[in-house]
Scaffold this active site. Sequence first.
Site, mmCIF file in Angstrom:
data_model
loop_
_atom_site.group_PDB
_atom_site.id
_atom_site.type_symbol
_atom_site.label_atom_id
_atom_site.label_comp_id
_atom_site.label_asym_id
_atom_site.label_seq_id
_atom_site.Cartn_x
_atom_site.Cartn_y
_atom_site.Cartn_z
ATOM 1 N N GLU B 96 0.726 -1.477 0.036
ATOM 2 C CA GLU B 96 0.011 -0.059 -0.128
ATOM 3 C C GLU B 96 0.795 1.196 -0.041
ATOM 4 O OE1 GLU B 96 -1.054 -2.749 1.514
ATOM 5 O OE2 GLU B 96 -3.228 -3.044 0.933
ATOM 6 N N HIS B 165 -10.244 -5.204 10.799
ATOM 7 C CA HIS B 165 -10.802 -5.293 9.519
ATOM 8 C C HIS B 165 -12.063 -4.561 9.587
ATOM 9 C CE1 HIS B 165 -7.784 -8.448 8.680
ATOM 10 N NE2 HIS B 165 -8.066 -8.118 7.404
#
Lengths: 388, 367
Positions: B96, B165
Amino acid sequence: MALSRLSSRSKGISRPLSAAFSRSISTDTTPITIETSLPFTAHLCDPPSRSVESSTQELLSFFRTMALMRRMEIAADSLYKAKLIRGFCHLYDGQEAVAIGMEAAITKKDAIITAYRDHCIFLGRGGSLYEVFAELMGRQDGCSKGKGGSMHFYKKDSSFYGGHGIVGAQVPLGCGIAFAQKYSKEEAVTFAMYGDGAANQGQLFEALNISALWDLPSILVCENNHYGMGTAEWRAAKSPSYYKRGDYVPGLKVDGMDAFAVKQACKFAKEHALKNGPIILEMDTYRYHGHSMSDPGSTYRTRDEISGVRQERDPIERIKKLVLSHDLATEKELKDMEKEIRKEVDDAIAKAKDCPMPEPSELFTNVYVKGFGTECVLCSVQGPLCEF
Amino acid sequence: MWGILRRSAVDGGGFSASSLRRTRFALVSARSYAAGSKEMTVRDALNSAIDEEMSADPKVFVMGEEVGQYQGAYKITKGLLEKYGPERVYDTPITEAGFTGIGVGAAYAGLKPVVEFMTFNFSMQAIDHIINSAAKSNYMSAGQINVPIVFRGPNGAAAGVGAQHSQCYAAWYASVPGLKVLAPYSAEDARGLLKAAIRDPDPVVFLENELLYGESFPISEEALDSSFCLPIGKARIEREGKDVTITTFSKMVGFVLKAAEKLAEEGISAEVINLRSIRPLDRATINASVRKTSRLVTVEEGFPQHGVCAEICASVVEESFSYLDAPVERIAGADVPMPYAANLERLALPQVEDIVRAAKRACYRSK
């Protein structure tokens, strides 16, 4: 080092030449070949030749521009101590050969992005002394209108993308610019500059991996001045062979104090990147100042080391010797040039000191390109200033 | 299926791009349900928005993990690789920080990246680039370097995915000047806001919701047009009311609408505001509503401290204090990392009952 003496350059002929450039740089483009002081060390590629093509004009302009850069940084030191420059100020003196050699090998369509030691890169890309000093002192005519500061100089029309304060962030950004150049089929490359301290950042390797996978024309330039702030390279990097750290990406180690070696390496890298994707250049260089104006620079290295480099490897001295040995100018002419430069710098500082600070309404400008008109955010304390 | 339609149109010739699109949507909606109104899933809304913007502007490209060959982790980018090719749709490694930095750099140089985070939890690996490289650049460069990038992906809790998450990042990103932060609810929101985001010259954080992807919503002809766009910074009043203003965004809009139904049965008329835009916040609409109803309940899924609700409460107290007849109410996710067990997960998120109870409290009907 081979010194090629051009037979036409007798003292008699050089005198009118020197008269010409006591006002300006000679426009004489007689070719000269200069040998780099050291050979290149290569990783996964064949190193370029040590013979660098140049010209008398280029040699003289190297001297002039590097002397200008040096003088500018030293003047910034004084301004910082006089508290006219605030916050952070990272000076580049000692590293001028990297900025100048790179510019000589590329065009303004090729992009450069660097970290916070950016004053000289900005100058090399065509920025003016006035814009530099005005920005450093937070005035409205600064290159970022006083809103950026020392670490945030930009010149988009010359493809200079800053000026970044977060160590290592500029490298993926630079690979992104290279991505855009490839996407738009521009036949241009991006030089993403970083230091030996940033060389250990994970995002570098992430960006290199993607650059290699997608064949991006990215050139990673490690300006190895051997200290990441106060930490010597051997204390920070298990492998300080930064030109090899790309593993599957080719690399070249370059004497960063030799402007011609830098030029040759950048020319080589540009040709490589346009055909084969990323390459790493490690510039072996040195900074005379500490990491920033808050760092004396002498607690982690000896004064002998600093003065040793100044005596043996100073990039401007090297060019000066070349100019003299090629009879392009006399000692006196070079001294006159330095005096002129000093005056140029002093004039720019005086003008910048007179420049006003930004208008208060500038506080709220440029937050967005497409702002929200008169919808003000949290402006109950700011009153009517907050329209943006 | 769309890929096939496209190919036959090309072979057959004679189809214009927009007529093909209408045909496609008509086919989809005809199969979905009763004749008459058109419906669209949020997933299809997002896909069509990206598709149309890529078609209109060659500078728009898509980048992220599994966006290409895999057709998108949540199938939002389905069909785009086949349609536009690998020069417009890029599958990235799982890095990322690297690919976000590359996306921002591409935006510096004038391209228009749409960067997908598989979930916004992973955006934390790249948050320096979102904030320091993207949000602040136009300001630091005094307008030289603008960053026309969109960061999009699912945000907030899904179902049973656990603490790492499930976080909602609306409050984090919306606190940063230089970013625009959008949170669609319906298919129309999704289409209009994403198209606006892609066209916008500033960096936009586009917070979707995984559990909404499969939900169908009615969609107007206007919203199906390729030039359709919603304004950034305007909230939508989903349901008019006069007794209490309830603001929220994303998945919670559905919950609040259900709560409004329940409240209506008890004689409380709730005005439901779908924020759509977290930054800038539509303070004008929120305050106008509170001045009408005199009561405020704010709802969000994210953590309570320093949340979006806190900002709305502060804004209303600052601007409409004398209109308030009751203390402002915040309903947010529980102040704990998201647990896995289904019962605990339910307790950690706002439920319709919680919203009803808060609205009743604001109306003095309960403690």
